[in-house]
Write an enzyme that holds these catalytic residues in place. Structure first.
Site, PDB file in Angstrom:
ATOM      1  N   ASP A   1      -6.149  27.370  79.747  1.00  0.00           N
ATOM      2  CA  ASP A   1      -5.597  27.782  81.027  1.00  0.00           C
ATOM      3  C   ASP A   1      -6.781  27.984  81.987  1.00  0.00           C
ATOM      4  O   ASP A   1      -7.939  28.078  81.547  1.00  0.00           O
ATOM      5  CB  ASP A   1      -4.824  29.090  80.812  1.00  0.00           C
ATOM      6  CG  ASP A   1      -4.373  29.736  82.100  1.00  0.00           C
ATOM      7  OD1 ASP A   1      -3.818  29.018  82.950  1.00  0.00           O
ATOM      8  OD2 ASP A   1      -4.580  30.951  82.258  1.00  0.00           O
TER       9      ASP A   1
ATOM     10  N   ASP B   1      -6.651  30.085  85.515  1.00  0.00           N
ATOM     11  CA  ASP B   1      -6.718  31.400  86.168  1.00  0.00           C
ATOM     12  C   ASP B   1      -6.737  32.522  85.131  1.00  0.00           C
ATOM     13  O   ASP B   1      -5.879  32.581  84.234  1.00  0.00           O
ATOM     14  CB  ASP B   1      -5.531  31.577  87.109  1.00  0.00           C
ATOM     15  CG  ASP B   1      -5.573  30.583  88.253  1.00  0.00           C
ATOM     16  OD1 ASP B   1      -6.163  30.903  89.294  1.00  0.00           O
ATOM     17  OD2 ASP B   1      -5.036  29.470  88.081  1.00  0.00           O
TER      18      ASP B   1
END
Length: 213
Positions: free
Chosen positions: A9, A11
């Site tokens: 991922d 963020d």
């Protein structure tokens, strides 16, 4: 055949920030957006609907804000070591994000990533419209992306690793051979194979049987 594929991922995982919140700060909408982000990452709101609501607050923001936000992004400790270690072993590293290509593209190129995918913000006449272009990268899209990239680089899903922190990472985590909850929210802590609370992504290397630098 490559030994493994690591997909992260972006963020609050690859980077220390939530880009939508940095953009919202530029637009004067940080408080509202931060609340929605927290609810979505903890699985209490549908991700796609929450993204649309947050992006709507950015309407009228000049596209020059992307450069200002990029300057404020902090890459998480250990990312460079993780990428270098995986590449030395012949593996691949990708990132798939509910965030935005306008920021992810530059980060991915700087870090030498093999794959990346994210949402795109619609811009007209130099200003954000408050809408996302194309299909939203949600939990299902993240899982589909991992499957696509594994096939592309010749890695079996059992040899893939997913690293994330929020509820929208759970579907990709469910199909990989190893899932890592990185400083994770409650839903991920309940499901991940490994939990990492120290924010240093080089910790992933020993899980792959690789030495830390």
């Amino acid at each position: 055949m490559a030994p493994f594929l690591v997909v992260l991922d972006v963020d609050s995982t690859l980077i220390e920030d939530e880009v939508i919140e940095l953009l919202a700060a530029e637009a004067g909408a940080l408080d509202a957006v931060a609340t929605i982000t927290s609810e979505a990452m903890n699985g209490r709101l549908d991700f796609a609907a929450s993204l649309e609501a947050r992006v709507a607050t950015l309407a009228g923001l000049p596209e020059t804000a992307f450069a200002a936000v990029l300057d404020r992004v902090t890459v998480t400790r250990g990312v460079e070591e993780l990428v270098a270690g995986v590449h030395r072993a012949g593996g691949f590293v990708g990132v798939v994000s509910g965030g935005f290509h306008e920021i992810v593209d530059t980060l991915a190129e700087r870090l030498g990533l093999d794959y990346w995918r994210a949402n795109r913000l619609e811009v007209a006449d130099g200003f954000l419209t408050g809408r996302v272009r194309g299909d939203i990268i949600d939990a299902r899209a993240k899982a589909d992306t991992v499957t696509e990239w594994a096939s592309d680089c010749g890695v079996a899903l059992r040899q893939t690793v997913a690293v994330g922190d929020g509820a929208n990472d759970l579907e990709m985590m469910s199909i990989t051979g190893l899932s890592v909850g990185f400083d994770a929210k409650a839903p991920v802590r309940d499901e991940a194979d490994v939990i990492m609370d120290v924010r240093d992504l080089a910790q992933v290397l020993p899980l792959l049987g690789l030495p830390r630098p």
